[in-house]
Enzyme design. Structure first.
Site, PDB file in Angstrom:
ATOM      1  N   CYS A 182       0.787  -1.128  -0.020  1.00 50.05           N
ATOM      2  CA  CYS A 182      -0.092  -0.016   0.113  1.00 50.05           C
ATOM      3  C   CYS A 182       0.843   1.448  -0.087  1.00 50.05           C
ATOM      4  CB  CYS A 182      -1.015   0.065   1.202  1.00 50.05           C
ATOM      5  SG  CYS A 182      -1.769   1.415   1.343  1.00 50.05           S
ATOM      6  N   CYS A 223      -0.446   3.711  -6.650  1.00 55.33           N
ATOM      7  CA  CYS A 223      -1.229   3.161  -5.586  1.00 55.33           C
ATOM      8  C   CYS A 223      -1.174   1.666  -6.191  1.00 55.33           C
ATOM      9  CB  CYS A 223      -2.619   3.885  -5.664  1.00 55.33           C
ATOM     10  SG  CYS A 223      -3.702   3.026  -4.523  1.00 55.33           S
TER      11      CYS A 223
END
Length: 277
Positions: free
Chosen positions: A76, A186
């Site tokens: 992440c 991302c």
């Protein structure tokens, strides 16, 4: 080979985006057993305060270490940007983070204009500011928060009119400014590659760092004599929310039909996870 080396690697994301990294790890390191945890109850992290992100990431990773994970991959970008230094200070296992692939993007770009699509939290972080200062060189870097994309992807929506509308709003200004390379900043965004291609065609080279993270993990495990041998068990999948979206995404991405398990990780100690049959 020690028993410790046969322990699983924990792969953690705020939601489902880290499955793109898990896929790369399985391809690069097929002997490693993997435990994937999606903190979907709190997704998306990118719109939450830095203090919450750091504290929650530490809590989840402490829990994973308590389950016997020999190393952790923070799949992440937002959690890495806000918490990776804290994790390395507090945890007694190797911690691998992810960061936007700005360095390979700068090396790739011929127009010297690079786009970065990431969460607002990642783009505002000190870690990203340092990365930008260190590697941008003579490139113009256009940073765009991907507002609204993660919740859509969490629902399995990667190519709807709503997704395409958001992507057009974010990508067309980059293309008009001459960008020829786009950093997928991302881990959710690799799921949007087909939609991005529909908008940009071959005008943008897409930079996804999943395989670089997997290779880094392999080097780290080798240096610590923690490489597994033999055939790995199938990955285990956990979520702090409804498991059906996780199961559906795993089926679509990996071609498997796992039985994911819902768990609760509060702010206080929780009992160990029941053994997997």
């Amino acid at each position: 080979m020690t028993t410790r080396a046969q322990a699983p690697v924990g792969v953690f994301d705020s939601g489902l985006g880290g499955l793109s990294v898990l896929r790369a790890i399985r391809a690069e390191l097929p002997a490693e057993s993997l435990l994937y945890l999606a903190d979907s109850r709190h997704a998306p992290y990118g719109e939450k305060p830095p203090e919450f992100i750091a504290g929650r990431t530490l809590r989840v990773c402490e829990w994973l270490v308590g389950q016997g994970c020999k190393a952790l991959v923070i799949a992440c970008n937002t959690a890495t940007a806000q918490a990776v230094h804290l994790l390395r200070e507090q945890l007694a296992v190797p911690v691998i983070g992810v960061e936007p692939g700005l360095k390979p993007a700068v090396a790739t770009s011929r127009s010297r204009v690079v786009g970065v699509l990431a969460t607002e939290s990642t783009l505002r972080s000190d870690k990203f500011a340092r990365l930008l200062g260190n590697v941008s060189g003579d490139c113009r870097v256009l940073c765009q928060p991907g507002y609204g994309l993660v919740p859509l992807i969490e629902r399995g929506d990667t190519h709807s009119p709503a997704v395409l509308e958001l992507l057009r709003a974010y990508l067309l200004p980059m293309l008009e400014a001459g960008a020829d390379t786009l950093v997928l900043g991302c881990t959710h965004y690799p799921f949007l590659q087909d939609a991005i291609r529909e908008i940009a065609g071959d005008r943008l080279t897409l930079i996804d760092t999943g395989h670089a993270v997997a290779r880094h993990l392999g080097r780290t495990l080798a240096a610590a004599h923690l490489q597994a041998t033999g055939a790995a068990a199938s990955p285990r999948f956990l979520s702090t929310a409804d498991v059906l979206p996780l199961q559906a995404m795993v089926a679509a991405l990996l071609g498997e039909a796992p039985m994911a398990q819902r768990i609760d990780i509060g702010d206080t100690a929780v009992p160990p996870l029941a053994s997997h049959q």
